[in-house]
Write an enzyme that holds these catalytic residues in place. Structure first.
Site, PDB file in Angstrom:
ATOM      1  CB  ALA A 145       0.158   6.750  -4.047  1.00 33.97           C
ATOM      2  CE  LYS A 192      -5.352   5.274   4.298  1.00 40.59           C
ATOM      3  NZ  LYS A 192      -6.089   4.244   3.525  1.00 40.59           N
ATOM      4  NE  ARG A 231       0.187   1.217   3.514  1.00 45.64           N
ATOM      5  CZ  ARG A 231       1.156   2.080   3.709  1.00 45.64           C
ATOM      6  NH1 ARG A 231       2.426   1.683   3.659  1.00 45.64           N
ATOM      7  NH2 ARG A 231       0.901   3.340   3.975  1.00 45.64           N
ATOM      8  NE  ARG A 246      -6.652   0.594  -2.192  1.00 49.60           N
ATOM      9  CZ  ARG A 246      -5.775   0.991  -1.266  1.00 49.60           C
ATOM     10  NH1 ARG A 246      -4.675   0.302  -1.053  1.00 49.60           N
ATOM     11  NH2 ARG A 246      -5.998   2.073  -0.552  1.00 49.60           N
ATOM     12  CD  GLN A 260      -3.419   2.478   6.855  1.00 45.75           C
ATOM     13  OE1 GLN A 260      -4.031   3.002   7.794  1.00 45.75           O
ATOM     14  NE2 GLN A 260      -3.943   2.366   5.652  1.00 45.75           N
ATOM     15  CG  ASP A 271      -3.123   7.526  -1.373  1.00 43.87           C
ATOM     16  OD1 ASP A 271      -2.836   6.344  -1.636  1.00 43.87           O
ATOM     17  OD2 ASP A 271      -3.001   8.013  -0.242  1.00 43.87           O
TER      18      ASP A 271
END
Length: 364
Positions: A54, A253, A52, A89, A201, A242
């Protein structure tokens, strides 16, 4: 960067044509390596967040396309593989960017040369990511040096959100790269680490990275940032992204927008660090134009952790039967962003500022 004192990357090819990754769903409790052999393996790794961040999603997609071509090197196979990878995604633009770059290169090659050509291009994308992240670190470290002069050598307190370190890229990271370079330069640092619900995360990955690197840090709940800022405990904020619109609106996020609002209210610099591959030049209004991924409600209602004997268990933490909505990202408007940190330098969070670093995109 380091795991148990050993330099590691997040993804690498093997001599037998496979690709290996660190399974980030097992961190920080276990360091496990997964082999990707097929397109299905790569799609699953991206969709299930075994990789995970980007930039890393983009590199994994590049290697995934190379794996797909080993199974079917036809133009139809190329198109089908690209579509599957793009759908894994939706928010991180690096994924589509990498697939498009790989597809253009591969389409120009005869079918007999496509697998080797794709592997070379995927390796090139990975190395470019490492170089871009190191450059982001160099440019961003200058901002930390400036803050250090204001603190008269006392530790610079930096707040970050989610994980935008080397685990989100091939190496170095985006938002954490300036911190790692500042550490190299001997600047005293302390990082406030947002836990970053629902997948944690920050608590799991950012804290793991900083601990491995020997950087002082403290995990806080997601809603503590405003309190810390009010009481003068944050000198600057650095987050990743991202997808960044050409207007400089930035998707990151979920919860990033609220941190930016608190930073603006307390007159604290709020920086967004990302490579140019994260900029979506086709989007001029990030709030309206950036698609926001909605993930499984189970990520909210359940949580995985380690037991006293080291085993991993998933437990229900929500009221049984309650509905849950899991929006994975939000968009921070450019007006709340102090600057963007890219591989080409630091710029104002405006379209004019971005084009000052990337003038070749002025017509596109």
């Amino acid at each position: 960067m380091l795991i148990h004192g050993r330099p590691r990357r997040t993804i690498w090819p093997t001599s037998d044509g496979a690709v290996e990754i660190i399974d980030q769903t097992r961190l920080p409790h276990a360091v496990e390596i997964i082999r990707l052999v097929t397109l299905d393996d790569a799609v699953t790794a991206i969709a299930d967040m075994r990789v995970r961040g980007a930039p890393l999603i983009g590199v994994t997609a590049a290697w995934g396309l190379a794996l797909a071509l080993a199974e079917d090197s036809s133009s139809q196979g190329l198109e089908s593989a690209g579509a599957r990878l793009r759908a894994a995604r939706p928010t991180a633009v690096n994924l589509a960017w990498a697939v498009e770059r790989m597809s253009r290169l591969v389409a120009s090659l005869p079918s007999t040369d496509r697998v080797e050509g794709a592997r070379r291009e995927a390796a090139r994308i990975a190395e470019e990511d490492v170089a871009a992240c190191r450059a982001i670190g160099e440019h961003g470290a200058a901002l930390i040096e400036t803050a250090s002069r204001r603190t008269n050598g006392a530790p610079v307190n930096i707040l970050t959100h989610c994980n935008a370190g080397w685990l989100a890229t091939v190496d170095w990271g985006t938002a954490l790269a300036p911190i790692y370079v500042a550490q190299e330069r001997g600047i005293a640092l302390h990082v406030w680490v947002d836990e970053t619900r629902p997948r944690n995360q920050g608590a799991a990955l950012t804290a793991f990275e900083l601990g491995q690197q020997g950087i002082a840090h403290t995990i806080v709940v997601d809603n503590a940032g405003g309190h810390l800022m009010q009481h003068g405990k944050v000198d600057l904020c650095i987050v990743g992204a991202d997808r960044i619109a050409r207007s400089a609106d930035a998707a990151n996020k979920i919860g990033t927008y609220l941190k930016a609002l608190a930073a603006a209210d307390n007159h604290i610099p709020f920086h967004v660090a990302a490579p140019s591959s994260t900029i979506d030049w086709s989007v001029s209004d990030g709030v309206a134009g950036i698609p926001i991924e909605e993930r499984s409600p189970r990520e909210i209602t359940h949580m995985t952790g380690a037991t006293a004997d080291g085993g991993l268990v998933e437990v229900l933490i929500a009221a049984p039967g309650s509905a849950a909505a899991n929006f994975a990202f939000d968009v921070t408007p450019a007006r709340l962003i102090t600057s963007l940190i890219t591989e080409r330098g630091v710029c104002a969070a405006t379209e004019t500022g971005i084009l000052g670093l990337f003038p070749e995109r002025g017509e596109g």
